[in-house]
Enzyme design. Structure first.
Site: not given
Ligand code: HSE
Length: 400
Positions: A12, A100, A182, A200, A297
């Site tokens: 990121v 998060k 990624g 989340k 991503g």
């Molecule tokens: N690892 C997380 C996903 C990255 O795959 O959603 C984004 O928060």
């Protein structure tokens, strides 16, 4: 010119540098000034990067520099991200983050420290990757009561489930692929065991209610048990298996949870495949609203981080722009999970009369190779747990 510091130069952080460089003209126009990276904090040196001259290893360099008004935290994990964020806010610097875990665990404290110090703590990138969801929840949906949320909130698991369903791919191979792209966390067990989605939904629940649940305490089941028999059950019921994060209120108390579910083909989340996320929010005034886009991503997530930076640059007086948040920690607000009701699907070995005796009249059923697959409507967790004790269970799923 606004000078900023990046904490973390991984997927990121690297993406934020790329977005700020490649789109610098449009960003300068929209922010009405240039946004320039002065420091990048990382343990590594990146000698081949065009940003190698901005790399620092000592956080005090950033904290003590009065030119730095905004810190973008993209380290991931709770520590030292929490301590670094707190120190930046106390030093009068705004913080934007994609982290998060940190928002879900410490959001209420960090928001209140930001307010006390006249700065901002913003986290658009923490849920749904590049999808605008945090800002609409705070601003656009503010006249509404949020009745429920159903979200595909983890890109890695959605990518894995899509490849397993479409190509019959092997779980661990697709996971490696998601890591290479990624999408996955440094420790991908947070993805596949549902904890990332739990963090989340805790953030979205806090936005909906002002109450921050404990992401380690909500019901959380990942996708590690999903096998070809489960995928076949889903297909035969005209459904797909998705990892669904859910929020609703039961008798005024908050129920947030994560589990794989069968999503029927007439539900809008059915079409959300690959790394995409979809978030279906049910409200009292607007009705249903759906948010859709790339949930993980480099560039999608980085774009959301940069959007928060631009927001801070363009709203220099705190109180302008995005509405200020104040969250409380849950204290007796959690609903009793055993009373949660939804439609369910099961595959068992045995007799249809036993199914009827223990589960009630199924809404649909079919028998194949001595196995009975059936669905039942509106069954509670407690009722489902009691019923499966009487049969030889092969699969059980909640449905949307
Ligand atoms: N690892 C997380 C996903 C990255 O795959 O959603 C984004 O928060």
């Amino acid at each position: 010119m606004t000078q900023i510091a990046l904490l973390g130069f991984g997927v990121v952080g690297g993406g934020v540098a790329k977005v700020l460089t490649e789109n610098q003209d449009i960003i300068k126009k929209r922010a009405s000034e240039e946004i320039s990276i002065k420091y990048i904090l990382d343990l590594r040196d990146f000698p081949d990067s065009p940003f190698c001259d901005r790399i620092v290893h000592d956080y005090d360099t950033i904290l003590s520099d009065p030119d730095i008004k905004i810190v973008a935290e993209m380290m991931g994990g709770s520590h030292p991200a929490y301590e670094y964020t707190k120190a930046a806010l106390l030093a009068g610097k705004s913080v934007v983050t994609s982290n998060k875990e940190c928002v879900a665990k410490f959001g209420q404290e960090l928001l209140s420290i930001a307010a006390e110090n006249g700065v901002r703590y913003m986290f658009e990138a923490s849920v749904g990757g590049g999808i605008p969801i945090i800002r609409p929840m705070i601003n656009d949906l503010s006249p509404n009561n949020i009745i429920s949320i159903d979200g595909i909130l983890n890109g890695t698991t959605n990518y894995i489930l899509t490849k397993m369903t479409q190509d019959g791919s092997d779980f661990s191979e697709v996971l490696s692929d998601a890591q290479a792209k990624g999408y996955a966390e440094r420790n991908p067990s947070a993805d596949v065991e549902g904890l990332d989605a739990a963090r989340k939904i805790v953030i979205l629940t806090a936005l909906a209610t002002g109450i921050r649940l404990d992401s380690d305490a909500i019901y959380c089941e990942g996708i590690t048990e999903i096998d070809p028999t489960a995928i076949a059950l889903a297909e035969s019921l005209d459904c797909k298996i998705k990892l669904i994060a859910h929020f609703e209120k039961i008798d005024g108390k908050l129920l947030s949870m994560v589990s794989p579910r069968l999503v029927p083909s007439d539900n809008p989340l059915y079409a959300v495949d690959d790394v995409f996320n979809g978030i279906l929010v049910s409200t009292d005034m607007l009705g249903d609203v759906m948010f859709y886009g790339r949930g993980a991503g480099m560039l999608p997530t980085a774009g959301a981080v940069v959007a928060d930076i631009i927001d801070i640059v363009t709203h220099k007086t705190v109180g302008e722009g995005i509405r200020a948040l104040s969250w409380k920690i849950a204290d007796g607000n959690e609903a009793d999970f055993s009373s949660y009701r939804c439609d369910r699907a099961f595959t068992v070995r045995g007799d249809i009369e036993d199914v009827k005796k223990y589960f009630g009249e199924p809404s649909r059923y079919f028998i194949e190779d001595g196995k009975i697959s059936f669905t039942v409507k509106n069954m509670s967790e407690a009722e489902a747990d009691a019923a499966v004790r009487n049969v030889s269970l092969i699969n059980k799923f909640r449905m949307l």
